[in-house]
Design a protein around this motif. Structure first.
Motif, PDB file in Angstrom:
ATOM      1  N   PRO A  90       0.678  -5.647   4.849  1.00 33.95           N
ATOM      2  CA  PRO A  90       2.012  -5.542   5.434  1.00 33.95           C
ATOM      3  C   PRO A  90       2.186  -6.504   6.618  1.00 33.95           C
ATOM      4  O   PRO A  90       1.303  -6.638   7.459  1.00 33.95           O
ATOM      5  CB  PRO A  90       2.068  -4.075   5.893  1.00 33.95           C
ATOM      6  CG  PRO A  90       1.157  -3.367   4.937  1.00 33.95           C
ATOM      7  CD  PRO A  90       0.037  -4.332   4.663  1.00 33.95           C
ATOM      8  N   GLY A  91       3.312  -7.222   6.619  1.00 31.23           N
ATOM      9  CA  GLY A  91       3.633  -8.124   7.721  1.00 31.23           C
ATOM     10  C   GLY A  91       2.999  -9.501   7.627  1.00 31.23           C
ATOM     11  O   GLY A  91       3.136 -10.301   8.560  1.00 31.23           O
ATOM     12  N   ILE A 107      -8.033  -0.917  -3.826  1.00 38.01           N
ATOM     13  CA  ILE A 107      -8.131  -0.855  -2.357  1.00 38.01           C
ATOM     14  C   ILE A 107      -6.780  -0.422  -1.770  1.00 38.01           C
ATOM     15  O   ILE A 107      -6.703   0.458  -0.898  1.00 38.01           O
ATOM     16  CB  ILE A 107      -8.581  -2.234  -1.808  1.00 38.01           C
ATOM     17  CG1 ILE A 107     -10.055  -2.460  -2.151  1.00 38.01           C
ATOM     18  CG2 ILE A 107      -8.328  -2.348  -0.300  1.00 38.01           C
ATOM     19  CD1 ILE A 107     -10.591  -3.843  -1.809  1.00 38.01           C
ATOM     20  N   LEU A 108      -5.700  -1.014  -2.278  1.00 36.46           N
ATOM     21  CA  LEU A 108      -4.362  -0.630  -1.793  1.00 36.46           C
ATOM     22  C   LEU A 108      -4.110   0.850  -2.077  1.00 36.46           C
ATOM     23  O   LEU A 108      -3.522   1.566  -1.255  1.00 36.46           O
ATOM     24  CB  LEU A 108      -3.283  -1.490  -2.467  1.00 36.46           C
ATOM     25  CG  LEU A 108      -3.328  -2.993  -2.142  1.00 36.46           C
ATOM     26  CD1 LEU A 108      -2.335  -3.762  -3.018  1.00 36.46           C
ATOM     27  CD2 LEU A 108      -3.018  -3.247  -0.665  1.00 36.46           C
ATOM     28  N   ALA A 109      -4.579   1.320  -3.249  1.00 37.74           N
ATOM     29  CA  ALA A 109      -4.406   2.732  -3.604  1.00 37.74           C
ATOM     30  C   ALA A 109      -5.198   3.618  -2.630  1.00 37.74           C
ATOM     31  O   ALA A 109      -4.747   4.710  -2.261  1.00 37.74           O
ATOM     32  CB  ALA A 109      -4.856   2.977  -5.042  1.00 37.74           C
ATOM     33  N   GLY A 110      -6.358   3.126  -2.202  1.00 37.86           N
ATOM     34  CA  GLY A 110      -7.175   3.874  -1.235  1.00 37.86           C
ATOM     35  C   GLY A 110      -6.438   4.030   0.090  1.00 37.86           C
ATOM     36  O   GLY A 110      -6.528   5.065   0.759  1.00 37.86           O
ATOM     37  N   VAL A 111      -5.678   3.010   0.461  1.00 40.40           N
ATOM     38  CA  VAL A 111      -4.893   3.087   1.711  1.00 40.40           C
ATOM     39  C   VAL A 111      -3.719   4.050   1.495  1.00 40.40           C
ATOM     40  O   VAL A 111      -3.486   4.949   2.316  1.00 40.40           O
ATOM     41  CB  VAL A 111      -4.400   1.679   2.141  1.00 40.40           C
ATOM     42  CG1 VAL A 111      -3.549   1.757   3.403  1.00 40.40           C
ATOM     43  CG2 VAL A 111      -5.586   0.731   2.344  1.00 40.40           C
ATOM     44  N   PRO A 142       0.807  -1.240   0.000  1.00 37.50           N
ATOM     45  CA  PRO A 142       0.000   0.000   0.000  1.00 37.50           C
ATOM     46  C   PRO A 142       0.833   1.280   0.000  1.00 37.50           C
ATOM     47  O   PRO A 142       0.269   2.367  -0.034  1.00 37.50           O
ATOM     48  CB  PRO A 142      -0.799  -0.095   1.317  1.00 37.50           C
ATOM     49  CG  PRO A 142      -0.441  -1.398   1.947  1.00 37.50           C
ATOM     50  CD  PRO A 142       0.818  -1.894   1.321  1.00 37.50           C
ATOM     51  N   GLU A 143       2.160   1.164   0.032  1.00 40.31           N
ATOM     52  CA  GLU A 143       2.980   2.380   0.102  1.00 40.31           C
ATOM     53  C   GLU A 143       2.985   3.134  -1.224  1.00 40.31           C
ATOM     54  O   GLU A 143       2.920   2.520  -2.295  1.00 40.31           O
ATOM     55  CB  GLU A 143       4.430   2.019   0.455  1.00 40.31           C
ATOM     56  CG  GLU A 143       4.640   1.715   1.913  1.00 40.31           C
ATOM     57  CD  GLU A 143       6.107   1.444   2.231  1.00 40.31           C
ATOM     58  OE1 GLU A 143       6.642   2.149   3.089  1.00 40.31           O
ATOM     59  OE2 GLU A 143       6.696   0.529   1.618  1.00 40.31           O
ATOM     60  N   GLY A 202       2.409   0.717  -4.378  1.00 40.42           N
ATOM     61  CA  GLY A 202       3.177  -0.478  -4.735  1.00 40.42           C
ATOM     62  C   GLY A 202       2.361  -1.440  -5.570  1.00 40.42           C
ATOM     63  O   GLY A 202       2.827  -2.012  -6.540  1.00 40.42           O
ATOM     64  N   GLY A 203       1.096  -1.647  -5.174  1.00 41.43           N
ATOM     65  CA  GLY A 203       0.258  -2.622  -5.879  1.00 41.43           C
ATOM     66  C   GLY A 203       0.638  -4.026  -5.451  1.00 41.43           C
ATOM     67  O   GLY A 203       1.180  -4.233  -4.354  1.00 41.43           O
TER      68      GLY A 203
END
Ligand SMILES: Nc1ncnc2c1ncn2[C@@H]1O[C@H](COP(=O)(O)OP(=O)(O)O)[C@@H](O)[C@H]1O
Ligand SMILES: O=C(CO)[C@@H](O)[C@H](O)COP(=O)(O)O
Length: 510
Positions: free
Chosen positions: A290-291, A448-452, A213-214, A237-238
């Motif tokens: 993440p993690g 969704i990752l882009a939203g984060v 998500p970065e 990142g995707g």
């Protein structure tokens, strides 16, 4: 004010780009196909320029069609077919076609990797044995066979990361896709200096690694001009297509799993602890949360088996569909439903491109076993669909054998749009199979990752709660009577590989 997000899925058959609102509703979508080249038996290549053009064209289409103000598109995520090798020269130009995930030419290079690093140490660091599909062996193949191209290479990227470079000018990747290069320390989520040193690969060739998500960059002005995007839209990142599909189907906590039928087929389970199959039959990769990690089994030719059948043997379906003005899959489904379980004693092994799970064998090939003069195209197409599903059941069974918990099974990808195929999987798996309203799992996942990344949501899990909607009308309940029938054929399906294993090696030598 409503925010919008774009997800791009760079698949093997096409690129699909979807513009979502921040609640996960599809506002506009566009797709573009491109060819797959097989210059030799077992080879598979695509042109990165085709991926670039498809991404730019489909982004421009969704921005235009949606009519949304470019500044309201807060984030963009890219997911893509994993493992493909893109090599760029000092000017950022593509050096040669990409050797992609299903290419099987690198058996020798896999031996070289195992010898240089040691089988056990390789699994300790990269969480997987050396595989022909993974990027490291493709890099060594180019070095061994095309030294002039290797000498020109200044940047090594994965397919979706090449598209990121085009959009943002940044050389970046993220942990989920980088896991499939076999150069990442998967437990530590960073490039492995030990692997790079032992394989003599210069770290400066590789991109910077982010969590999924970065934020990795923003849109270049000339790309904003071409596509209608804004230079303020962040690109996160995707994720590799499977890690992205996991997010897009809400598979972001233990107990959750999904199956996808794209060109390949996958059964994927989330795992908050790293869990490795000592026999290497399934992959362990970092996931987009993440993690956390995931474990997944891969069928090399899932949707591709059906596509190959339609192009080469079942051409009659395409002609009939044209004549009747209906969909080709409607005709196939009608035939499959009128044929009994077991396809009148016909079994298909889907090993057109070798196989990963459960055999790890680049030499095995497809089989139609039990052909009789009574069989028709309806039996064959049912056998093909059943073979794909038996293979995915093998993947699921290994996850159970490893003790990876699966309480909730979702389905996505082109093949899972088909209710007959989903029901087959629910029956063989012995569990219900659900799906979500947005049919493009990977595109939704990276949106969704882009939203984060854009700060609209504070975590992947919370974004999933808001943006994913199950589709109860499409739930497939398992039928245990059918399972018992399938199990008998599945047993024979499993034995066939053992009977043919040595013969696959012999024919590969000819
Ligand atoms: N309605 C359908 N029924 C069964 N299979 C389908 C259907 N639609 C598409 N497919 C299969 O899905 C595959 C494409 O799925 P997709 O997820 O787009 O793949 P990729 O991401 O590899 O490009 C094709 O190989 C095709 O066989
Ligand atoms: O190799 C893998 C995963 O390890 C494949 O899943 C590829 O990532 C290609 O995906 P599709 O084009 O079939 O979606």
């Amino acid at each position: 004010m409503m925010n919008y997000l774009i997800g791009i899925d760079l698949g093997t058959s096409s690129t699909k780009t979807v513009l979502f609102d921040e609640d996960g509703n599809v506002i506009a979508s566009a797709g573009k196909d491109y060819p797959l080249y097989t210059p030799n038996n077992g080879w598979a290549e695509q042109k990165p320029e085709d991926w670039r053009d498809a991404a730019l064209e489909t982004i421009a289409k969704v921005v235009k069609e949606s009519g949304v103000n470019a500044d309201d598109i807060k984030g963009l995520g890219i997911s893509g077919q994993m493992h493909g090798l893109v090599m760029l020269d000092e000017n950022g130009e593509v050096i040669r076609p990409s050797i992609i995930w299903c290419d099987q030419r690198t058996e020798k290079e896999c031996e070289e990797i195992t010898e240089k690093i040691g089988a056990e140490r390789l699994i300790e660091i990269t969480a997987n044995p050396a595989l022909t599909g993974f990027t490291a062996s493709k890099i060594l193949w180019v070095r061994n066979n095309e030294p002039e191209n290797y000498a020109k290479c200044k940047h090594i990227l994965l397919p979706k990361d090449y598209v990121r470079y085009i959009l943002t000018g940044e050389f970046a990747t993220e942990v989920s896709d980088a896991s499939g290069m076999q150069l990442l320390d998967v437990p530590k989520r960073q490039w492995s200096d030990e692997v790079l040193e032992k394989l003599d690969i210069d770290k400066s060739l590789l991109a910077k690694v982010y969590e999924s998500p970065e934020v990795t960059g923003t849109i270049l002005p000339e790309i904003a001009e071409k596509t209608g995007l804004s230079t303020s839209t962040v690109v996160v990142g995707g994720a590799g297509d499977n890690a992205a599909a996991a997010v897009g189907t809400g598979v972001v906590e233990d107990g959750k799993a999904f199956t996808t039928i794209g060109t390949s087929g996958v059964v994927f389970a989330h795992s908050s602890k790293i869990s490795i199959d000592p026999k290497g039959r399934v992959h362990t990769f970092c996931c987009a949360v993440p993690g956390a990690w995931h474990v997944m089994g891969v069928t090399q030719a899932a949707g591709y088996s059906l596509a190959w059948y339609l192009d080469n043997m079942g051409v009659g379906y395409k002609d009939e569909a044209k004549e009747k003005g209906c969909g080709v899959y409607d005709l196939i489904n009608a035939d499959v439903e009128k044929t009994p379980i077991g396809a009148n004693r016909l079994i298909y092994l889907p090993y057109l491109n070798g196989e990963r799970t459960p055999h790890l064998d680049p030499d095995c090939r497809g089989v139609l076993f039990g052909l009789s003069s009574m069989h028709t195209k309806a039996d064959i197409v049912r056998a093909v669909m059943e073979g794909i599903s038996y293979s995915l059941t093998d993947c699921k069974d290994i996850l159970s054998e490893m003790g990876v918990e699966v309480n909730d099974m979702m389905a996505c990808g082109g093949g899972a749009k088909n209710g007959v195929q989903r029901q087959m999987m629910a029956d063989m798996f012995g569990c219900d199979v659900n799906t979500v309203t947005a049919t493009e799992g990977p595109a939704l996942g990276v949106a969704i990752l882009a939203g984060v990344g854009a700060g609209i949501y504070d975590s992947v899990e919370n974004a999933c709660r808001k943006m994913i909607h199950k589709d109860p009308a499409k739930e497939c309940k398992t039928n245990l009577e059918n399972k018992a029938k399938y199990d008998k054929f599945h047993e024979i399906y499993k034995n066939l590989y053992g009977c043919l294993k040595e013969q696959y090696k012999e024919i590969a030598k000819l």
